[in-house]
Write a protein that holds these residues in place. Structure first.
Motif, PDB file in Angstrom:
ATOM      1  N   ARG A 143       0.831  -1.197   0.000  1.00  0.00           N
ATOM      2  CA  ARG A 143       0.000   0.000   0.000  1.00  0.00           C
ATOM      3  C   ARG A 143       0.870   1.253   0.000  1.00  0.00           C
ATOM      4  O   ARG A 143       2.010   1.236   0.468  1.00  0.00           O
ATOM      5  CB  ARG A 143      -0.945   0.020   1.209  1.00  0.00           C
ATOM      6  CG  ARG A 143      -1.990  -1.083   1.183  1.00  0.00           C
ATOM      7  CD  ARG A 143      -2.913  -1.006   2.369  1.00  0.00           C
ATOM      8  NE  ARG A 143      -3.959  -2.005   2.302  1.00  0.00           N
ATOM      9  CZ  ARG A 143      -5.151  -1.817   1.726  1.00  0.00           C
ATOM     10  NH1 ARG A 143      -5.427  -0.624   1.191  1.00  0.00           N
ATOM     11  NH2 ARG A 143      -6.052  -2.774   1.690  1.00  0.00           N
ATOM     12  N   GLY A 147      -2.759   7.781   1.938  1.00  0.00           N
ATOM     13  CA  GLY A 147      -4.061   7.349   1.452  1.00  0.00           C
ATOM     14  C   GLY A 147      -4.318   5.858   1.556  1.00  0.00           C
ATOM     15  O   GLY A 147      -5.460   5.427   1.479  1.00  0.00           O
ATOM     16  N   LYS A 149      -3.576   3.518  -0.645  1.00  0.00           N
ATOM     17  CA  LYS A 149      -3.968   2.920  -1.908  1.00  0.00           C
ATOM     18  C   LYS A 149      -3.176   1.646  -2.159  1.00  0.00           C
ATOM     19  O   LYS A 149      -1.975   1.585  -1.904  1.00  0.00           O
ATOM     20  CB  LYS A 149      -3.735   3.916  -3.047  1.00  0.00           C
ATOM     21  CG  LYS A 149      -4.120   3.381  -4.417  1.00  0.00           C
ATOM     22  CD  LYS A 149      -3.820   4.396  -5.506  1.00  0.00           C
ATOM     23  CE  LYS A 149      -4.168   3.842  -6.870  1.00  0.00           C
ATOM     24  NZ  LYS A 149      -3.862   4.818  -7.954  1.00  0.00           N
ATOM     25  N   LEU A 151      -1.062  -0.615  -4.094  1.00  0.00           N
ATOM     26  CA  LEU A 151      -0.174  -0.536  -5.245  1.00  0.00           C
ATOM     27  C   LEU A 151       0.063  -1.894  -5.883  1.00  0.00           C
ATOM     28  O   LEU A 151       0.228  -2.001  -7.099  1.00  0.00           O
ATOM     29  CB  LEU A 151       1.172   0.075  -4.821  1.00  0.00           C
ATOM     30  CG  LEU A 151       1.112   1.483  -4.236  1.00  0.00           C
ATOM     31  CD1 LEU A 151       2.505   1.942  -3.847  1.00  0.00           C
ATOM     32  CD2 LEU A 151       0.485   2.459  -5.211  1.00  0.00           C
ATOM     33  N   GLY A 162      -1.960  -1.733  -8.814  1.00  0.00           N
ATOM     34  CA  GLY A 162      -2.836  -0.571  -8.719  1.00  0.00           C
ATOM     35  C   GLY A 162      -2.167   0.755  -8.956  1.00  0.00           C
ATOM     36  O   GLY A 162      -2.796   1.799  -8.745  1.00  0.00           O
ATOM     37  N   ASP A 164      -0.664   3.989 -11.002  1.00  0.00           N
ATOM     38  CA  ASP A 164      -1.149   4.715 -12.183  1.00  0.00           C
ATOM     39  C   ASP A 164      -0.342   4.365 -13.427  1.00  0.00           C
ATOM     40  O   ASP A 164      -0.862   4.408 -14.538  1.00  0.00           O
ATOM     41  CB  ASP A 164      -1.086   6.222 -11.931  1.00  0.00           C
ATOM     42  CG  ASP A 164      -2.011   6.647 -10.797  1.00  0.00           C
ATOM     43  OD1 ASP A 164      -2.991   5.922 -10.534  1.00  0.00           O
ATOM     44  OD2 ASP A 164      -1.736   7.687 -10.166  1.00  0.00           O
TER      45      ASP A 164
END
Length: 305
Positions: A143, A147, A149, A151, A162, A164
């Motif tokens: 992560r 945040g 998120k 990864l 995950g 970008d």
């Protein structure tokens, strides 16, 4: 007088009388006394040495009310200062480092972190070795620090990236053994994009169409055998200033039979040669090739087609 009284009276009269009574010594004398004093002295010396060693150990180990040495017992737990070495398994709930220093776990061979359930069964394991880092668990996640998120995640069914952007910097590119599903494939600004299948076929499929775009360069499709452009329900649209079909075979047509028609090869059926013509609206049609080109004189075919 009874017999017992007579015997007692006779014995008392026969005992010699002395003016000075005799005293018998009571206590320990001689070598027994010296041994007792020796053991008492030895016990005293042992107690003094033991007390001195205890004080020395307390001083060397830095025993205080809060703990010993680098170990401090606080209300939140145990605090260790400096380098600590554990020879046996360590069971703790949380391990934190100081705010101004990192946490370093060092081992001569490897470092293994195990997670178990309430029944003692192993549910997760992380091993940091000299050759590899291995993780055994049902799901592995990486992560982002901000945040939270996801990864990277991996389980038995799929691997999810995950981020970008997935960037592959190897000179040989990325090799996929099976299918790849992605909405966008792009090369670096100054590099070429090459999709290649050395021994198999390369298939690109999408329910709403596949777009291949080269904004500032050429688009080249090369194959070894045949190149098929097929549209089952739509049309194939070529939009360009110039469309060239190079290296096409050129055929010849003759209305009269050649002198060598009597040869064995003349018995084979003669193939009709057509020429490819284009209408002003962009449609293509085939016209029989004659002595002269019939594409200019076939305007009625263009209107009909």
């Amino acid at each position: 007088m009874t017999r017992e009284q007579y015997i007692l009276a006779t014995q008392q009269n026969s005992l010699p009388r002395s003016d000075h009574p005799q005293f018998y010594p009571v206590g320990i004398y001689g070598w027994r006394k010296r041994c007792l004093y020796f053991f008492v002295l030895l016990l005293l010396v042992t107690m003094i040495v033991n007390l001195a060693m205890t004080i020395w150990i307390l001083k060397v180990m830095n025993f205080t009310v809060d703990g010993m040495g680098n170990l401090r017992v606080t209300k939140n737990g145990i605090r260790l200062e400096g380098i600590s070495e554990f020879l046996l398994p360590l069971y703790v709930k949380e391990i934190h480092s100081r705010k101004d220093s990192p946490l370093v776990l060092q081992s001569d061979r490897n470092i293994t972190v195990n997670a178990r359930n309430h029944m003692g069964q192993l549910t997760g394991q992380l091993t940091v070795g000299a050759d590899a880092v291995e993780a055994q668990c049902k799901r592995f996640e990486v992560r982002a620090s901000e945040g939270g998120k996801v990864l990277f995640s991996a389980d038995e069914d799929e691997v999810v990236i995950g981020a970008d952007r997935l960037r592959v910097t190897g000179t040989e590119g990325a090799v996929f053994g099976h299918s790849v599903e992605t909405p966008h494939i792009r090369a670096e600004p100054s590099q070429d994009l090459k999709l290649e299948s050395p021994t198999r076929s390369l298939v690109m499929e999408a329910p709403r169409g596949v777009q291949v775009n080269a904004a500032a360069g050429d688009l080249k499709a090369t194959c070894r055998k045949e190149l098929h452009l097929q549209s089952t329900e739509g049309e194939i649209f070529l939009n360009a200033d110039t469309i060239r079909l190079g290296n096409l075979p050129v055929g010849s047509f003759s209305s009269s039979s050649s002198p060598s028609s009597s040869s064995p090869s003349s018995s084979a059926p003669r193939q009709t040669i057509y020429e490819l013509c284009a209408c002003p609206n962009g449609k293509l049609y085939l016209s029989p090739a004659g002595a002269g080109s019939t594409c200019q004189s076939s305007s009625n075919i263009c209107l009909w087609s």
